[in-house]
Write a protein that holds these residues in place. Sequence first.
Motif, PDB file in Angstrom:
ATOM      1  N   THR A 119      46.237  44.917  52.033  1.00 62.04           N
ATOM      2  CA  THR A 119      46.043  43.945  50.954  1.00 62.04           C
ATOM      3  C   THR A 119      45.090  44.538  49.928  1.00 62.04           C
ATOM      4  O   THR A 119      44.322  45.464  50.245  1.00 62.04           O
ATOM      5  CB  THR A 119      45.442  42.622  51.481  1.00 62.04           C
ATOM      6  OG1 THR A 119      44.076  42.848  51.857  1.00 62.04           O
ATOM      7  CG2 THR A 119      46.229  42.097  52.669  1.00 62.04           C
ATOM      8  N   PRO A 120      45.080  44.032  48.704  1.00 64.51           N
ATOM      9  CA  PRO A 120      44.141  44.543  47.709  1.00 64.51           C
ATOM     10  C   PRO A 120      42.681  44.469  48.161  1.00 64.51           C
ATOM     11  O   PRO A 120      41.877  45.351  47.824  1.00 64.51           O
ATOM     12  CB  PRO A 120      44.403  43.646  46.498  1.00 64.51           C
ATOM     13  CG  PRO A 120      45.831  43.251  46.631  1.00 64.51           C
ATOM     14  CD  PRO A 120      46.028  43.073  48.112  1.00 64.51           C
TER      15      PRO A 120
ATOM     16  N   PHE B 117      43.229  44.715  37.356  1.00 62.69           N
ATOM     17  CA  PHE B 117      43.876  44.493  38.656  1.00 62.69           C
ATOM     18  C   PHE B 117      42.860  43.910  39.643  1.00 62.69           C
ATOM     19  O   PHE B 117      43.152  42.954  40.375  1.00 62.69           O
ATOM     20  CB  PHE B 117      44.438  45.820  39.170  1.00 62.69           C
ATOM     21  CG  PHE B 117      45.123  45.758  40.506  1.00 62.69           C
ATOM     22  CD1 PHE B 117      46.501  45.709  40.594  1.00 62.69           C
ATOM     23  CD2 PHE B 117      44.389  45.772  41.691  1.00 62.69           C
ATOM     24  CE1 PHE B 117      47.146  45.667  41.831  1.00 62.69           C
ATOM     25  CE2 PHE B 117      45.014  45.725  42.930  1.00 62.69           C
ATOM     26  CZ  PHE B 117      46.387  45.675  42.992  1.00 62.69           C
TER      27      PHE B 117
ATOM     28  N   LEU C 299      41.916  40.247  38.846  1.00 61.72           N
ATOM     29  CA  LEU C 299      42.995  39.316  39.148  1.00 61.72           C
ATOM     30  C   LEU C 299      43.179  39.101  40.649  1.00 61.72           C
ATOM     31  O   LEU C 299      43.694  38.067  41.071  1.00 61.72           O
ATOM     32  CB  LEU C 299      44.306  39.818  38.548  1.00 61.72           C
ATOM     33  CG  LEU C 299      44.455  39.739  37.020  1.00 61.72           C
ATOM     34  CD1 LEU C 299      45.710  40.474  36.564  1.00 61.72           C
ATOM     35  CD2 LEU C 299      44.506  38.272  36.572  1.00 61.72           C
ATOM     36  N   ASN C 300      42.745  40.084  41.434  1.00 60.75           N
ATOM     37  CA  ASN C 300      43.018  40.029  42.866  1.00 60.75           C
ATOM     38  C   ASN C 300      41.764  39.928  43.724  1.00 60.75           C
ATOM     39  O   ASN C 300      41.802  40.202  44.929  1.00 60.75           O
ATOM     40  CB  ASN C 300      43.844  41.263  43.271  1.00 60.75           C
ATOM     41  CG  ASN C 300      45.244  41.232  42.682  1.00 60.75           C
ATOM     42  OD1 ASN C 300      46.122  40.536  43.193  1.00 60.75           O
ATOM     43  ND2 ASN C 300      45.454  41.954  41.591  1.00 60.75           N
TER      44      ASN C 300
ATOM     45  N   PHE D 127      51.274  49.484  46.165  1.00 60.12           N
ATOM     46  CA  PHE D 127      50.801  48.264  45.517  1.00 60.12           C
ATOM     47  C   PHE D 127      51.221  48.324  44.046  1.00 60.12           C
ATOM     48  O   PHE D 127      50.540  48.943  43.216  1.00 60.12           O
ATOM     49  CB  PHE D 127      49.280  48.152  45.643  1.00 60.12           C
ATOM     50  CG  PHE D 127      48.803  47.943  47.049  1.00 60.12           C
ATOM     51  CD1 PHE D 127      48.600  46.665  47.543  1.00 60.12           C
ATOM     52  CD2 PHE D 127      48.560  49.030  47.882  1.00 60.12           C
ATOM     53  CE1 PHE D 127      48.168  46.461  48.847  1.00 60.12           C
ATOM     54  CE2 PHE D 127      48.128  48.843  49.190  1.00 60.12           C
ATOM     55  CZ  PHE D 127      47.924  47.558  49.682  1.00 60.12           C
TER      56      PHE D 127
ATOM     57  N   ASP E 103      53.492  43.317  40.917  1.00 65.29           N
ATOM     58  CA  ASP E 103      53.456  42.335  42.005  1.00 65.29           C
ATOM     59  C   ASP E 103      52.099  41.656  42.134  1.00 65.29           C
ATOM     60  O   ASP E 103      51.945  40.738  42.941  1.00 65.29           O
ATOM     61  CB  ASP E 103      53.799  43.015  43.336  1.00 65.29           C
ATOM     62  CG  ASP E 103      55.239  43.505  43.394  1.00 65.29           C
ATOM     63  OD1 ASP E 103      56.076  42.965  42.644  1.00 65.29           O
ATOM     64  OD2 ASP E 103      55.509  44.435  44.185  1.00 65.29           O
ATOM     65  N   TYR E 104      51.124  42.103  41.341  1.00 66.92           N
ATOM     66  CA  TYR E 104      49.763  41.595  41.483  1.00 66.92           C
ATOM     67  C   TYR E 104      49.190  41.128  40.143  1.00 66.92           C
ATOM     68  O   TYR E 104      48.034  41.379  39.820  1.00 66.92           O
ATOM     69  CB  TYR E 104      48.875  42.673  42.120  1.00 66.92           C
ATOM     70  CG  TYR E 104      49.251  42.954  43.559  1.00 66.92           C
ATOM     71  CD1 TYR E 104      48.714  42.202  44.586  1.00 66.92           C
ATOM     72  CD2 TYR E 104      50.189  43.940  43.863  1.00 66.92           C
ATOM     73  CE1 TYR E 104      49.069  42.432  45.915  1.00 66.92           C
ATOM     74  CE2 TYR E 104      50.561  44.180  45.187  1.00 66.92           C
ATOM     75  CZ  TYR E 104      49.996  43.423  46.205  1.00 66.92           C
ATOM     76  OH  TYR E 104      50.369  43.649  47.513  1.00 66.92           O
ATOM     77  N   GLY E 105      50.046  40.446  39.366  1.00 70.04           N
ATOM     78  CA  GLY E 105      49.573  39.801  38.152  1.00 70.04           C
ATOM     79  C   GLY E 105      49.547  40.655  36.908  1.00 70.04           C
ATOM     80  O   GLY E 105      49.126  40.181  35.848  1.00 70.04           O
TER      81      GLY E 105
END
Length: 341
Positions: free
Chosen positions: A123-124, A147, A150-151, A205, A209-211
Motif C-alpha cells: 500500500t502507499p 501523490f 492524496l494518499n 503503483f 489509480d491513486y488520485g
Amino acid sequence: MKRTLFLAAMAALVSATPALADMVNIRFTLGWKTQGSDAPFLLAAQKGYFAEEGLNVTIDQGEGSAATVTRIMGGAYDAGFGDINAIIQNAALRPDEAPVMVYQLWNRPPFAIVTPNDRGITTPADFEGRTLGGAQGTPTTRLFPVFAALNGIDLEAVEQQNMAPNLQEPMMIRGEIDGAFVFNITSWFNLIANRQDPENDYTWFLFEDYGMDLYSNGMMVSRRLLAENPDAVAGLVRAVNRATLEVARDQEAAMDAIMAFDNLVDRDIEHARLTFSLTNLMNAPEVAEIGMGDLVDDRLARSIAIVAEGYDLERLPEPSEIFDRAFLPPVAERLFEVVLN
C-alpha cells in the motif's frame, strides 16, 4: 502490358500527391530514441499519408518527452510527440510560446512507482520508512509530493535518492533502493532487459489509480504553425489519426514501418512495447466515448491543478491554452479498436 500498368500506376500516384514544390515542410521530433510507441508517426510517413496531405515531414529522434516541448519552443521543430504535462509547465510561464496539443494519444499516464514484491510494499503507506529513487525533474519524481498528500503518506518518512534513469532498475534489483519513480512503458522493458519478471515479481503503483488523474503523451504543434498554417495542422492530425487506427489493427505493419525508419531497433522488444502502449496507455474506457485524439476538458483542468501543485506553478493555464480539438476529424472517424497480432 506490365510497363503500361506501371506507368499508369505511377501517373495515378503523381496525380494523387501534391507537387514537391507545393509541399509544406514540417520538422517533427519523436519523444525519445526510436520505439514501438512511435508507430503512428512512422507508419504515416512510410505509407505516404503525410504526403497525401501535402506535407513533407522530416522525423528525428528525440531527447525525452518533456524535451519535445523545449525543442518546439526553441524553433528547431514544428511538431512532435511529447508530454502534455510539460506543455502545462511551460504554458504557465510562457503562454505565447508553449506548443499546443492537437492529438492526444496516451489517455492514461505512464507515471508509476515500482517495487519488488519481496520488499513487502503493498500500500502507499508502506513507502514510509523506505527509500525510493528517481531521476530529478521527471514528472513521477516531481509529482510524488502530490501523490503522498492524496494518499496520506508522511513525506518526511520517505527517503528519496536522486539518480540517473539508467541506474534505477539496477539499484532496485541490488536492494539499494526499495522502489523507483518510473514511466511504466520504459521501466517494464528495462526490467526485462535485466532478466526480471515485471508482471509477477513487481508491484506497480500507477499514479492514475491513486488520485493522479493525468493525461500524457500526444502530438503537439508550435504556436507559429498553428497561426500561420492551420491547414497543415489539420493535415498532420488526419494523417496521424489514420495511421493510429491502422496501428491498432495491424502491429506487424506498424513494426515494418519502425524497422524501415531505424533497422537497429530490436523488433521483438519494440513490438512488445507497442502492444504495451496500445493496451495500457491508449485503450482507455474514455477513448471509447470520445474517440482517439480527444480529451475531457474537466479532467484536463484537474490535471493542470495537479501539475501546478507539483511544480509550484504560480499561474494555472486554461485547458484551451493546452489543447485544441478544432482539427480533430469527427468521432466516427476516430473510433479506436485494438486487435493484437
